[in-house]
Design an enzyme around this catalytic site. Structure first.
Site, mmCIF file in Angstrom:
data_model
loop_
_atom_site.group_PDB
_atom_site.id
_atom_site.type_symbol
_atom_site.label_atom_id
_atom_site.label_comp_id
_atom_site.label_asym_id
_atom_site.label_seq_id
_atom_site.Cartn_x
_atom_site.Cartn_y
_atom_site.Cartn_z
ATOM 1 N N ALA A 1 -58.861 74.402 -116.360
ATOM 2 C CA ALA A 1 -58.077 73.823 -114.988
ATOM 3 C C ALA A 1 -56.470 74.095 -115.393
ATOM 4 C CB ALA A 1 -58.424 72.734 -114.451
ATOM 5 N N HIS B 1 -47.639 76.110 -103.766
ATOM 6 C CA HIS B 1 -48.077 76.589 -102.442
ATOM 7 C C HIS B 1 -48.191 75.592 -101.510
ATOM 8 C CE1 HIS B 1 -49.553 80.585 -103.678
ATOM 9 N NE2 HIS B 1 -49.608 80.300 -104.887
ATOM 10 N N GLU C 1 -46.930 85.036 -114.088
ATOM 11 C CA GLU C 1 -47.405 85.447 -112.775
ATOM 12 C C GLU C 1 -46.861 86.428 -112.049
ATOM 13 O OE1 GLU C 1 -48.864 81.852 -110.288
ATOM 14 O OE2 GLU C 1 -49.989 81.337 -111.895
ATOM 15 N N SER D 1 -48.304 71.940 -106.823
ATOM 16 C CA SER D 1 -48.317 73.488 -106.727
ATOM 17 C C SER D 1 -47.329 73.686 -105.577
ATOM 18 C CB SER D 1 -49.824 73.644 -106.311
ATOM 19 O OG SER D 1 -49.839 75.152 -105.758
ATOM 20 N N HIS E 1 -46.756 85.834 -108.058
ATOM 21 C CA HIS E 1 -46.284 84.630 -107.344
ATOM 22 C C HIS E 1 -44.850 84.629 -107.247
ATOM 23 C CE1 HIS E 1 -46.643 80.250 -106.769
ATOM 24 N NE2 HIS E 1 -45.290 80.502 -107.041
ATOM 25 N N ASP F 1 -48.740 84.558 -102.938
ATOM 26 C CA ASP F 1 -49.202 85.239 -104.150
ATOM 27 C C ASP F 1 -49.538 86.678 -103.404
ATOM 28 O OD1 ASP F 1 -49.268 83.347 -105.788
ATOM 29 O OD2 ASP F 1 -51.295 82.812 -105.372
HETATM 30 ZN ZN LIG Z 1 -49.185 81.479 -106.510
#
Ligand SMILES: [Zn+2]
Length: 297
Positions: free
Chosen positions: A201, A213, A269, A211, A272, A220
């Site tokens: 995780a 998000h 990432e 996060s 992102h 993303d």
């Molecule tokens: Zn993301």
């Protein structure tokens, strides 16, 4: 009598020439906040950028500092101070997050996070050490272009422009994930821990309330809806290159760059992107900085 007056005048002139030093030395640090690993030893003076007095010159060797215990995780403070010969003093603090690392990634479970005071601000810093307040949710979410995902109003307007500019260049953007409810993030984290373990995780998921998000300011994106759509392949696609070159003009930054994993606390990432507004995105792009480096040096 004349002689005495003469002596007095001479005395006044002499003492008058010795300007009193009442200016404190400059004491500055290269960073305001750093992360170090549990049990790591600290070179305290490496963070002192300048210790300088107009009269006494360089005072780096005279800088005093308090020490911190790195055998336990948590947010700690180092106090630095320096005095010039006249006794004028300057002081400053460095915040140190002693954290547990898995490779280059901070373990958010044991990390002591600050609760952010400005979750509504589009430039807010949220990461493994900066947490969204419990119960906070954005109140201006709206549906993203060609997709059922959501973003906050300002971020969504910018994203629509970015999306359309890409289309003009023949690049189709597939929106994979935008806003995530805190409840969903928590459920998600707990599930991954249960099924694959905490270490997994930590590597691949964001800890609840830490996060981006959950801010409704990031998205993303991928060049495809097939297979491993969120992989490093995004970086090599036309979309990945468009993000690198143009996203900042729409107010977005590539939030987790390849060479900044230790700083962001997240793996690379290329998919992102985070909205911070055109002004800050341009500055970060030009200076090749992450949000962490912008706030903490
Ligand atoms: Zn993301």
């Amino acid at each position: 009598m004349k002689k005495i007056i003469g002596f007095m005048l001479a005395f006044l002139v002499i003492t008058g020439c010795q300007a009193k030093d009442d200016e404190a030395p400059v004491l500055s640090l290269s960073k305001s906040r750093v992360q170090i690993a549990l049990n790591e030893s600290i070179d305290y003076l490496q963070y002192v950028e300048k210790a300088y007095d107009k009269k006494d010159g360089d005072l780096i060797k005279q800088v005093n500092y308090t020490t911190i215990d790195t055998s336990t995780v948590g947010k700690k403070t180092i106090h630095y101070d320096v005095k010039d010969q006249a006794g004028n003093q300057s002081q400053t603090d460095l915040i140190v997050d002693v954290v547990e690392y898995f490779g280059d990634l901070i373990n958010p479970v044991t990390a002591q996070a600050d609760i952010v005071e400005n979750p509504d601000d589009v430039t807010v810093l949220v990461n493994k050490l900066h947490e969204i307040p419990e119960g906070w949710k954005p109140d201006d979410l709206e549906k993203v272009i060609d997709c059922s995902q959501k973003l906050r109003h300002e971020a969504n307007e910018a994203y629509t422009r970015f999306y359309q500019a890409a289309k003009v260049k023949g690049i189709d953007i597939y929106t994979i994930s935008g806003y995530r409810e805190p409840e969903t993030q928590e459920l998600y984290w707990n599930n991954v821990v249960k099924v694959s373990g905490e270490e997994h995780a930590i590597q691949y998921n964001a800890y609840p309330r830490r996060s981006e998000h959950e801010l409704g300011l990031c998205v993303d994106v991928s060049y495809t809806t097939e297979g491993d759509r969120l992989s490093e392949k995004v970086a090599d696609s036309a979309l990945g290159k468009f993000i690198e070159s143009d996203a900042y003009q729409y107010g977005f930054i590539l939030r987790y760059p390849k060479d900044k994993v230790r700083i962001t606390g997240y793996n690379y990432e290329p998919w992102h992107i985070r909205y911070v507004g055109v002004e800050l995105a341009t500055q970060l792009h030009n200076e090749n900085k992450t949000l962490e480096e912008y706030y903490e040096g």
